[in-house]
Write a protein that holds these residues in place. Structure first.
Motif, mmCIF file in Angstrom:
data_model
loop_
_atom_site.group_PDB
_atom_site.id
_atom_site.type_symbol
_atom_site.label_atom_id
_atom_site.label_comp_id
_atom_site.label_asym_id
_atom_site.label_seq_id
_atom_site.Cartn_x
_atom_site.Cartn_y
_atom_site.Cartn_z
ATOM 1 N N GLY A 176 0.787 -1.229 0.000
ATOM 2 C CA GLY A 176 0.000 0.000 0.000
ATOM 3 C C GLY A 176 0.818 1.277 0.000
ATOM 4 N N LYS A 177 2.106 1.169 -0.262
ATOM 5 C CA LYS A 177 2.997 2.335 -0.321
ATOM 6 C C LYS A 177 3.397 2.526 -1.782
ATOM 7 C CE LYS A 177 4.771 1.173 4.194
ATOM 8 N NZ LYS A 177 5.869 0.549 4.907
ATOM 9 N N PHE A 178 2.733 3.435 -2.432
ATOM 10 C CA PHE A 178 2.900 3.555 -3.871
ATOM 11 C C PHE A 178 3.979 4.543 -4.260
ATOM 12 C CE2 PHE A 178 -1.657 2.451 -3.252
ATOM 13 C CZ PHE A 178 -1.489 1.124 -3.557
ATOM 14 N N THR A 179 4.634 4.240 -5.345
ATOM 15 C CA THR A 179 5.681 5.095 -5.866
ATOM 16 C C THR A 179 5.089 6.027 -6.922
ATOM 17 O OG1 THR A 179 6.266 3.412 -7.475
ATOM 18 C CG2 THR A 179 7.486 3.395 -5.426
ATOM 19 N N PRO A 180 5.464 7.295 -6.886
ATOM 20 C CA PRO A 180 4.893 8.257 -7.841
ATOM 21 C C PRO A 180 5.245 7.916 -9.282
ATOM 22 C CG PRO A 180 6.443 9.334 -6.318
ATOM 23 C CD PRO A 180 6.412 7.883 -5.979
ATOM 24 N N SER A 181 4.344 8.245 -10.167
ATOM 25 C CA SER A 181 4.520 8.063 -11.614
ATOM 26 C C SER A 181 4.616 6.607 -12.047
ATOM 27 C CB SER A 181 5.750 8.829 -12.122
ATOM 28 O OG SER A 181 5.624 10.186 -11.830
ATOM 29 N N THR A 182 4.239 5.677 -11.194
ATOM 30 C CA THR A 182 4.246 4.274 -11.561
ATOM 31 C C THR A 182 2.860 3.897 -12.062
ATOM 32 O OG1 THR A 182 5.932 3.778 -9.911
ATOM 33 C CG2 THR A 182 4.672 1.917 -10.751
ATOM 34 N N TYR A 183 2.826 3.202 -13.183
ATOM 35 C CA TYR A 183 1.572 2.767 -13.791
ATOM 36 C C TYR A 183 1.522 1.255 -13.818
ATOM 37 C CZ TYR A 183 0.265 7.417 -15.359
ATOM 38 O OH TYR A 183 -0.125 8.727 -15.392
ATOM 39 N N VAL A 184 0.333 0.713 -13.596
ATOM 40 C CA VAL A 184 0.130 -0.722 -13.755
ATOM 41 C C VAL A 184 -0.644 -0.952 -15.042
ATOM 42 C CG1 VAL A 184 0.198 -1.286 -11.298
ATOM 43 C CG2 VAL A 184 -1.982 -0.748 -12.372
ATOM 44 N N ILE A 185 -0.353 -2.055 -15.678
ATOM 45 C CA ILE A 185 -1.088 -2.490 -16.867
ATOM 46 C C ILE A 185 -1.775 -3.779 -16.464
ATOM 47 C CG2 ILE A 185 -0.911 -3.257 -19.262
ATOM 48 C CD1 ILE A 185 1.691 -1.535 -19.372
ATOM 49 N N ALA A 186 -3.077 -3.821 -16.670
ATOM 50 C CA ALA A 186 -3.869 -4.971 -16.238
ATOM 51 C C ALA A 186 -4.702 -5.507 -17.391
ATOM 52 C CB ALA A 186 -4.782 -4.561 -15.092
#
Length: 116
Positions: free
Chosen positions: A27-37
Motif C-alpha cells: 500500500g505504499k505507492f511510488t509516484p509516476s508508476t503505472y500498472v497495466i492490467a
C-alpha cells in the motif's frame, strides 16, 4: 490482485521491479508508476492506471490481474503497444486477455508436471 508470472516491465522500472511490487502490495505507492492490467470486460484490450488509484475502495474490490509495470504514462502506453504487437505476432489477433491467460494456464500445467 493477482500478478502475471512473466511481468512486462518498462525500461525505467525493470531494475526496481521487486521493490515496487513490494510497495504496491504493502500500500505504499511510488509516484509516476503505472500498472497495466487485463481488462475487466470483453470490450477493451488492456487497462492502465497510476498505482495511486489502487488505494481507492473501488479498485480494492476489483479482481485485477496485473501484467505490467511502467514509469510514467508514456512508458505505459509504449509497453501496452509492445504487448499488443507480441500478441498479434503470436496469435494473429489482438485478444491480449486470452493470450496472457493461455500462457498462465500453460505455466500452471508445467508446474503441476514438475511437482508430480
Amino acid at each position: 490482485m493477482e500478478w502475471y508470472y512473466d511481468l512486462y516491465l518498462g525500461e525505467r522500472i525493470a531494475k526496481k521491479k521487486n521493490k515496487i511490487i513490494y510497495k504496491i502490495k504493502d500500500g505504499k505507492f511510488t509516484p509516476s508508476t503505472y500498472v497495466i492490467a487485463l481488462p475487466r470486460n470483453d470490450r477493451d484490450v488492456l487497462e492502465t492506471f497510476p498505482v495511486e488509484v489502487l488505494k481507492q475502495q473501488y479498485y480494492k474490490r476489483q479482481d485485477l490481474f496485473i501484467i505490467g509495470l511502467a514509469k510514467g504514462n508514456e512508458e505505459a502506453n509504449k509497453l501496452m503497444l509492445d504487448i499488443i504487437i507480441e500478441c498479434f505476432r503470436e496469435t494473429d489477433t489482438v485478444n491480449v486477455k486470452d493470450f496472457i491467460l493461455d500462457r498462465e494456464e500453460k505455466k500452471n500445467e508445467i508446474r503441476v508436471i514438475k511437482y508430480r
